[in-house]
Design a protein around this motif. Sequence first.
Motif, PDB file in Angstrom:
ATOM      1  N   UNK A  11       0.914  -1.221  -0.075  1.00 34.38           N
ATOM      2  CA  UNK A  11       0.147   0.046  -0.158  1.00 34.38           C
ATOM      3  C   UNK A  11       0.889   1.274   0.072  1.00 34.38           C
ATOM      4  N   UNK A  12       1.875   1.330   0.698  1.00 40.21           N
ATOM      5  CA  UNK A  12       3.050   2.343   1.004  1.00 40.21           C
ATOM      6  C   UNK A  12       3.489   2.381  -0.676  1.00 40.21           C
ATOM      7  N   UNK A  13       3.921   1.551  -1.217  1.00 35.48           N
ATOM      8  CA  UNK A  13       4.510   1.395  -2.566  1.00 35.48           C
ATOM      9  C   UNK A  13       3.625   1.986  -3.625  1.00 35.48           C
ATOM     10  N   UNK A  14       2.229   1.545  -3.573  1.00 37.07           N
ATOM     11  CA  UNK A  14       1.339   2.002  -4.306  1.00 37.07           C
ATOM     12  C   UNK A  14       1.107   3.478  -4.427  1.00 37.07           C
ATOM     13  N   UNK A  15       0.978   3.947  -3.235  1.00 37.30           N
ATOM     14  CA  UNK A  15       0.796   5.302  -2.719  1.00 37.30           C
ATOM     15  C   UNK A  15       1.814   6.103  -3.630  1.00 37.30           C
ATOM     16  N   UNK A  16       3.156   5.647  -3.246  1.00 37.01           N
ATOM     17  CA  UNK A  16       4.175   6.376  -3.848  1.00 37.01           C
ATOM     18  C   UNK A  16       4.304   6.573  -5.220  1.00 37.01           C
ATOM     19  N   UNK A  17       3.955   5.445  -5.923  1.00 31.22           N
ATOM     20  CA  UNK A  17       4.009   5.415  -7.315  1.00 31.22           C
ATOM     21  C   UNK A  17       2.836   6.083  -8.087  1.00 31.22           C
ATOM     22  N   UNK A  18       1.634   6.148  -7.292  1.00 31.91           N
ATOM     23  CA  UNK A  18       0.427   6.629  -7.946  1.00 31.91           C
ATOM     24  C   UNK A  18       0.094   7.946  -7.644  1.00 31.91           C
TER      25      UNK A  18
ATOM     26  N   UNK B 250      -5.974   2.481   4.795  1.00 34.84           N
ATOM     27  CA  UNK B 250      -5.999   1.027   5.220  1.00 34.84           C
ATOM     28  C   UNK B 250      -4.708   0.381   5.709  1.00 34.84           C
ATOM     29  N   UNK B 251      -3.538   1.022   5.242  1.00 34.25           N
ATOM     30  CA  UNK B 251      -2.051   0.802   5.716  1.00 34.25           C
ATOM     31  C   UNK B 251      -2.136   0.997   7.304  1.00 34.25           C
ATOM     32  N   UNK B 252      -2.619   2.238   7.559  1.00 40.18           N
ATOM     33  CA  UNK B 252      -2.752   2.653   8.926  1.00 40.18           C
ATOM     34  C   UNK B 252      -3.752   1.847   9.835  1.00 40.18           C
ATOM     35  N   UNK B 253      -4.888   1.387   9.112  1.00 36.55           N
ATOM     36  CA  UNK B 253      -5.746   0.491   9.985  1.00 36.55           C
ATOM     37  C   UNK B 253      -5.325  -0.776  10.306  1.00 36.55           C
ATOM     38  N   UNK B 254      -4.608  -1.475   9.251  1.00 42.15           N
ATOM     39  CA  UNK B 254      -3.990  -2.766   9.442  1.00 42.15           C
ATOM     40  C   UNK B 254      -2.798  -2.609  10.665  1.00 42.15           C
ATOM     41  N   UNK B 255      -1.880  -1.705  10.451  1.00 46.62           N
ATOM     42  CA  UNK B 255      -0.989  -1.425  11.467  1.00 46.62           C
ATOM     43  C   UNK B 255      -1.617  -1.217  13.049  1.00 46.62           C
ATOM     44  N   UNK B 256      -2.348  -0.418  12.862  1.00 47.30           N
ATOM     45  CA  UNK B 256      -3.116  -0.328  14.218  1.00 47.30           C
ATOM     46  C   UNK B 256      -3.570  -1.679  14.876  1.00 47.30           C
TER      47      UNK B 256
ATOM     48  N   UNK C  63       5.399   5.815   9.254  1.00 51.59           N
ATOM     49  CA  UNK C  63       5.471   6.942  10.315  1.00 51.59           C
ATOM     50  C   UNK C  63       5.656   8.053   9.588  1.00 51.59           C
ATOM     51  N   UNK C  64       6.538   8.181   8.687  1.00 51.07           N
ATOM     52  CA  UNK C  64       6.875   9.455   7.526  1.00 51.07           C
ATOM     53  C   UNK C  64       5.588   9.952   6.705  1.00 51.07           C
ATOM     54  N   UNK C  65       5.129   8.861   6.253  1.00 52.61           N
ATOM     55  CA  UNK C  65       4.112   9.261   5.029  1.00 52.61           C
ATOM     56  C   UNK C  65       2.805   9.664   5.964  1.00 52.61           C
ATOM     57  N   UNK C  66       2.469   9.086   6.988  1.00 51.53           N
ATOM     58  CA  UNK C  66       1.361   9.389   7.883  1.00 51.53           C
ATOM     59  C   UNK C  66       1.466  10.597   8.824  1.00 51.53           C
ATOM     60  N   UNK C  67       2.781  11.002   9.148  1.00 53.62           N
ATOM     61  CA  UNK C  67       3.441  11.911  10.050  1.00 53.62           C
ATOM     62  C   UNK C  67       2.884  11.436  11.544  1.00 53.62           C
ATOM     63  N   UNK C  68       2.998  10.105  11.804  1.00 56.91           N
ATOM     64  CA  UNK C  68       2.624   9.603  12.891  1.00 56.91           C
ATOM     65  C   UNK C  68       3.671   8.912  13.648  1.00 56.91           C
TER      66      UNK C  68
ATOM     67  N   UNK D  96       6.022  11.035  -1.328  1.00 55.30           N
ATOM     68  CA  UNK D  96       4.633  11.056  -1.156  1.00 55.30           C
ATOM     69  C   UNK D  96       4.108  12.423  -2.023  1.00 55.30           C
ATOM     70  N   UNK D  97       2.920  12.172  -2.600  1.00 59.47           N
ATOM     71  CA  UNK D  97       2.404  13.455  -3.231  1.00 59.47           C
ATOM     72  C   UNK D  97       1.137  13.866  -2.458  1.00 59.47           C
ATOM     73  N   UNK D  98       1.091  15.159  -2.148  1.00 61.95           N
ATOM     74  CA  UNK D  98       0.191  15.785  -1.413  1.00 61.95           C
ATOM     75  C   UNK D  98      -0.663  16.757  -2.323  1.00 61.95           C
ATOM     76  N   UNK D  99      -2.192  16.390  -2.482  1.00 52.05           N
ATOM     77  CA  UNK D  99      -2.922  17.230  -3.467  1.00 52.05           C
ATOM     78  C   UNK D  99      -3.915  17.998  -2.450  1.00 52.05           C
ATOM     79  N   UNK D 100      -3.991  19.272  -2.652  1.00 57.44           N
ATOM     80  CA  UNK D 100      -4.858  20.129  -1.485  1.00 57.44           C
ATOM     81  C   UNK D 100      -6.235  19.727  -1.646  1.00 57.44           C
ATOM     82  N   UNK D 101      -6.518  19.150  -2.858  1.00 58.73           N
ATOM     83  CA  UNK D 101      -8.191  18.694  -2.899  1.00 58.73           C
ATOM     84  C   UNK D 101      -8.450  17.498  -2.091  1.00 58.73           C
ATOM     85  N   UNK D 102      -7.304  16.532  -2.174  1.00 59.76           N
ATOM     86  CA  UNK D 102      -7.697  15.307  -1.416  1.00 59.76           C
ATOM     87  C   UNK D 102      -6.947  15.083  -0.079  1.00 59.76           C
ATOM     88  N   UNK D 103      -6.008  15.807   0.149  1.00 60.64           N
ATOM     89  CA  UNK D 103      -5.317  15.406   1.386  1.00 60.64           C
ATOM     90  C   UNK D 103      -4.888  16.549   2.404  1.00 60.64           C
TER      91      UNK D 103
END
Length: 571
Positions: A379-386, A394-400, A447-452, A523-530
């Motif tokens: 999920x992390x890799x797909x987020x980085x590439x897409x 879902x990555x955070x939920x699975x980790x929690x 932790x880096x991507x979620x800032x947690x 990481x890509x951060x779009x003001x519309x979605x993130x």
Amino acid sequence: MNPAIRWQHFAPATLAAAAAADRPVLLVLTAPWCQHCRDLLATTFTDPQVVAAVQDGFVPVHVDAERRPDVNQRYGTGSWPTIAWLTPDGELLAHDTYLEAKALLARLAAVRNAWPQQKPKLQQSLRDLQAADAVRSPRTGRLQKEMVLDIASAVYEKFDARHGGFGEGSKFPHPEALDFALVQVSKRGDERMREVVVRTLDRLLDSPLHDRVEGGVFRYSRTPDWHTPDHEKLVDQNALLLRACLEAYQVFGTESYRQAALGIVDWLCLTMRDRSTGAFAGSQDGDADYFTSDRKTRAHREPPSLDRTVYCHANAIAASSLCKAAAVLDRPELRSMAMQTLRFLLDHLYDGQDVYHYWDGTYHLPGMLADQAHLIRALIDASQHSGDADLLLPAEAIAERAIRRQKAPHGGFYDILHDPHQQGPMRRRNRSILDNATMAESLVRLSYLSRRTEFHDEAVAALESFAADYKEYGYYVAGYGRAVDLIFYEPLFLTIVGDRDSQAARDLRRTALAVYVPSRIVQSLDPRFDPILLSRSGYPVEASPVVHLAVGRNPRGTARTPEELLALISR
């Protein structure tokens, strides 16, 4: 028609029935790609005398080791087939491997006679072993930078300088060790690790272990020169080796590594992938006659059969590796394939609560740590590439959920869920250093991507729980070394702020991912979605996409064009 053994499933109810009848359990572990396993079931276990002896005195249980890694880990020998002899309540008495009918009949008689005669003695011995395990305290320690160097030395100590690979007997590719070695080459200019990667890949890819007709690599060679392969191919091992070949090509520019990567991609996508679902089969049978023939001959033969079981961890690794292949080989369609695979996993092997190990028309076996760790990483890799940051949810939920249910008291994660109905060794949850290393590396990146930061803390605790013991495993824990390296040598963190679907953002993302950086997070951060992640990042929004570079959380500059970004990455 000859009578057949009525094999039963491995389950608490089966052991309860064995205990009620006071019958020992005959457990047979096989792998779907293993010809010796098929021979054992088709010959030894169809012998009329064997059938009669088994049915008369035992509870026979047959387990697919790939579908039940939890059972295999507790009762297996590490090779297949395994014949395990259990007490009626599931405690392990002894192991065997392949047995001819005559030898098996002798063992059946010995175990059947020994159990009622020696039951009190055997039960007391098992109780003593369990008591000793119960009082043994886990050893922990602090992480040290020197641990990475220790593992590098362990890798080199077992390196076969003549043939490449590791050890002096059977040869496996060990792609995790190659990945670790490439990190050391890139970060420290370690010439020993350069020799490990180059010699191993050169000799392996030039050997019969490498299928240059249809692509991919066979599971292992029985001799150290890579020249006597068993011809089965596994998706998870080929996907890991794909990543190693891609990274070696990035570091060294060697064309044969690129060609090998292309071959693995072809085998994965043309042979193993179900085009309608995007999911990958687990393995391909080892038909030596087929695989030792040339392309023309193969075209007139039926290809070896596939185990079409969809395994979560293997498909997650394949999705991650295809994302990387899309960037390195400039094949964007591979990223689309990876995304389809990932969607299958989220739709069929994750229900919002549990991650399941395999799918054969429905899902089975929740809570295996390896599945969760690799799915988080995919999920992390797909987020980085897409550029889609929502994949982190879902990555955070699975980790929690893993932290809540499988965290061990002294750090690290158990391999399975707690189940009060289990018997024997299945009651005891284990902590695998390999699976914990994968989970730790996934949590650090998350932790880096979620800032947690709490995910980073859990990763450190997991790694520290093995800090007193890691040397015992030698080069087998190269993945642990890579995870420890990520703690002490913070990643290059590239955050692209702006419209993630714009051509400018795509160009920046492709540039960020196409070159080798051993510890890189994009990481890509779009003001519309993130908006939430963007607020946590503290980065401003400009009219056009901008890349903010940091080492860990320390700023290192900004870039607005691919040329500026390349200059900063290579600085």
